[in-house]
Structure formats: structure tokens, C-alpha cells
Design a protein around this motif. Structure first.
Motif, mmCIF file in Angstrom:
data_model
loop_
_atom_site.group_PDB
_atom_site.id
_atom_site.type_symbol
_atom_site.label_atom_id
_atom_site.label_comp_id
_atom_site.label_asym_id
_atom_site.label_seq_id
_atom_site.Cartn_x
_atom_site.Cartn_y
_atom_site.Cartn_z
ATOM 1 N N TYR A 196 0.679 -1.130 0.027
ATOM 2 C CA TYR A 196 0.119 0.013 0.033
ATOM 3 C C TYR A 196 0.816 1.097 0.088
ATOM 4 C CZ TYR A 196 -3.047 3.739 1.604
ATOM 5 O OH TYR A 196 -3.494 4.901 1.866
ATOM 6 N N ASN B 203 -0.157 5.373 -0.935
ATOM 7 C CA ASN B 203 -0.967 6.285 -1.191
ATOM 8 C C ASN B 203 -0.105 7.127 -2.307
ATOM 9 O OD1 ASN B 203 -2.752 8.736 -1.708
ATOM 10 N ND2 ASN B 203 -3.732 8.077 0.318
ATOM 11 N N ASN C 110 1.350 12.882 6.850
ATOM 12 C CA ASN C 110 0.212 11.893 6.208
ATOM 13 C C ASN C 110 -1.098 11.692 6.884
ATOM 14 O OD1 ASN C 110 2.514 11.449 4.382
ATOM 15 N ND2 ASN C 110 3.229 9.775 5.629
ATOM 16 N N GLN D 70 -4.089 12.032 4.373
ATOM 17 C CA GLN D 70 -4.858 11.067 3.694
ATOM 18 C C GLN D 70 -6.369 11.262 3.997
ATOM 19 O OE1 GLN D 70 -3.362 7.105 3.741
ATOM 20 N NE2 GLN D 70 -5.147 6.062 4.066
ATOM 21 N N ALA E 177 -5.265 9.070 -5.110
ATOM 22 C CA ALA E 177 -5.267 8.428 -3.799
ATOM 23 C C ALA E 177 -6.397 7.422 -4.118
ATOM 24 C CB ALA E 177 -5.871 9.204 -2.689
ATOM 25 N N SER F 285 -4.943 3.293 -4.457
ATOM 26 C CA SER F 285 -4.474 2.805 -3.553
ATOM 27 C C SER F 285 -5.659 2.531 -2.371
ATOM 28 C CB SER F 285 -3.398 3.537 -3.034
ATOM 29 O OG SER F 285 -3.811 4.806 -2.687
ATOM 30 N N THR F 286 -6.279 3.441 -2.308
ATOM 31 C CA THR F 286 -7.471 3.263 -1.352
ATOM 32 C C THR F 286 -8.451 2.160 -1.448
ATOM 33 O OG1 THR F 286 -7.632 5.802 -1.034
ATOM 34 C CG2 THR F 286 -9.538 4.437 -0.321
#
Length: 329
Positions: A205, A207, A287, A291, A305, A308-309
Motif C-alpha cells: 500500500y 498512497n 500523512n 490521507q 489516492a 490505493s484506497t
């Protein structure tokens, strides 16, 4: 997209049993949150629309009732997350089983001496032990690897040594600066490129909006991407609402078991309206606030984003909870 806070960073204590060189939280004197206040706050967090509670610190496993706090939060329908240095995880493992949706084990280097030096205590062996214990309990913790200019070359070794054998997710966490804390050299363009090359790897993972934000010079106060105060509530160990975020900490308000009324008050809303616009916010890349900021407003960072989310939610199985709670996070 979302007009209410989605995340609570709940500092259960600032105390820590490590002394990380890239963090100053452990240097602060601190109480522990009490259960009565936490229960009242959970009630109001739910009323405000918060879906995720990050039980943080300091070292959250120092709180003697952390399992009860997690159980109560889960029981009220919150998604829970917790990050630990693993010094106390073997002690807590059985009591925590099933109570943390996103459990992170912090690791700074695959080399024992380097990791222990970074943390200021000998905790490398506890991470190795904790992974075995968690796996035996059917838990699947993430390995949280903070990326510095001088350790980006170790990502593959961490991935191969810790993640692949146990089918664990590797979270790549680009280092950020704040206040007077020294974190070494800023991440170079070359390091950012190396980081980005890992985004598509299985069980990784990253972001990519973090990468883009750094390339853009961080938050800009004339057109802020930061939504720290409107997307995230910060509650301190002494039961205060901290605004606009923990790291800036311009104002603190005693909650006194009435978080909903306090958060919606004109004074607090005026502070929230200035999120990302304080002089100290220029260039910020923290971060844990960026996020959720990326998740509540459709812009280029939202699109960066998004993959990756979705990927992380799928890997962790939290997508079912997110959909059921109508949460885009």
C-alpha cells in the motif's frame, strides 16, 4: 464529497516505551484517557458522522484498558486502527484479537541494529515475535515502513523478509517533517520515483497522492489541500479537542462530555474554516491528515489516492464495512 469528519485520531496517551528520533510525542508528560470520557466521546463521534477511530499515542498498548476501548468502539460500529512498536503486543495479543480492523506493526529497517537505533530501544526481536503470535491467532497485521532518504533501498528486503512469507501488507509511509523534529534529508525526486514504482506491487500500500503532494511542494496556504480539521477530530489524553491538528495544535478545548456541542460551536467552526491556511501550514505533508483530506474533496489528489484506497480496502476486507457505512475513505 463528505461534509462531516470521518476520522478521529484518539491519543490514548502521549507516553511511549520507545524514543524514536523522528518523533517528539514521547517527550511530553501525559495522562491516560479514562473510560468514562471515552464512552461519552464515542457517542458524540458517532453523532458527528465519524466512522474510523485511530487509537494512537505515544504507544497505545501502554493503556491498561486498551482492549476495552477497542471493544467498545467496535461494538458501536466504528472501524478501528492501531499502530504499535510491538514491545507490548505479545502481552496483549490474545485480548486484542478481532478488535482492531487495521493493526500496524512499525518497522524502520530489516537490520536489527538499525531498527533498534532508530527506535531508541531494542524492539526488533519483539516485531519478529509479534508477527508469529499474530499469525498464530489468525490476525493479519500490516508492516508499517517509514521511508527515509537513507532506507528506501531496504523496501525490497522488508517486503521479502517480513511480508511475503506471512502474506502481510506492506505500508510505505513517506517520512514528513513537523515543528522542530529532524527527520533527515527531504525525499529526493529519485527516492519518490523509487517509492512510486512499488505502488502496483501485490500486498503493498502506497498512497500515490503522498508522492504527488511532495512533488507539488506540499500544502499551499493560498489554495490548501489540507482538510485536517473538517475531516479529522483530534482528542488528547487529557480529553481536549485539539485544533486544527495535533502537530500544529493552535488551540485546545476541554470537551467535558459534550464533544458534539463543542465541535459544532461557532468558535470551533471558525478555527476549522482556517484549516490549511495558517502560515505554519505552508509546505505541510503530514500523512495522517492528508490521507483523510484526499478522501473528502474531488481533485487531482483524490484521483491519485483512489486506486490505493480501493486496493487497501480490498486487501484488508474493510471495503464491506466502508460500503455499509457509506464512507469514502
Amino acid at each position: 464529497m463528505v461534509s462531516h469528519p470521518v476520522l478521529c485520531n484518539y491519543y490514548v496517551t502521549y507516553r511511549c516505551n520507545a524514543k524514536c528520533g523522528f518523533c517528539d510525542i514521547w517527550e511530553r508528560p501525559s495522562p491516560y484517557i479514562d473510560l468514562y470520557s471515552a464512552m461519552a466521546n464515542f457517542r458524540d463521534l458517532k453523532k458527528l458522522g465519524v466512522k474510523v477511530i485511530d487509537f494512537t499515542g505515544g504507544e497505545p498498548l501502554l493503556h491498561r484498558d486498551i482492549d476495552r476501548l477497542l471493544a467498545e468502539a467496535k461494538g458501536q460500529g466504528f472501524i478501528t486502527t492501531l499502530t504499535t512498536n510491538c514491545l507490548l503486543y505479545p502481552k496483549w495479543a490474545k485480548k486484542l484479537k478481532g478488535k482492531v480492523d487495521m493493526l500496524h506493526f512499525s518497522l524502520d529497517s530489516p537490520v536489527r541494529q538499525e531498527h533498534d537505533q532508530s527506535r531508541g530501544v531494542e524492539c526488533y526481536d519483539f516485531i519478529v515475535e509479534s508477527i508469529k503470535i499474530a499469525s498464530g491467532l489468525g490476525e493479519r497485521p500490516d508492516i508499517l515502513f517509514t521511508v527515509f532518504e537513507n532506507n528506501v533501498h531496504q523496501i525490497e528486503e522488508v517486503y521479502e523478509q517480513f511480508c511475503r512469507p506471512h502474506n502481510l501488507v506492506l505500508i510505505l509511509n513517506p517520512v514528513f517533517e513537523y515543528n522542530d523534529v529532524k527527520t533527515g534529508q527531504p525525499l529526493s525526486e529519485d527516492t519518490l520515483q523509487k517509492l512510486q514504482s512499488w505502488a502496483g506491487k501485490r500486498n503493498v500500500y502506497l498512497n500515490e497522492a503522498f508522492i504527488q503532494l511532495r512533488k507539488d511542494g506540499g500544502n499551499h496556504i493560498d489554495n490548501p489541500v489540507c482538510k485536517a480539521a473538517s475531516s479529522t477530530l483530534v482528542i488528547s489524553p487529557d480529553n481536549q479537542l485539539v485544533l486544527p491538528c495535533y502537530h500544529l495544535g493552535k488551540r485546545s478545548f476541554h470537551i467535558e462530555d459534550n464533544l458534539y456541542q463543542l465541535y459544532t460551536s461557532p468558535e470551533v467552526q471558525q478555527l476549522i474554516a482556517r484549516e490549511g491556511r495558517y502560515p505554519e501550514c505552508e509546505g505541510c505533508t503530514i500523512n495522517c491528515y492528508m490521507q483523510p483530506s484526499f478522501a473528502v474533496e474531488v481533485n487531482k489528489y483524490w484521483w491519485k489516492a483512489l486506486p490505493s484506497t480501493i486496493k487497501y480496502s480490498y486487501m484488508k476486507g474493510t471495503w464491506k464495512q466502508l460500503i455499509s457505512k457509506n464512507l469514502h475513505f
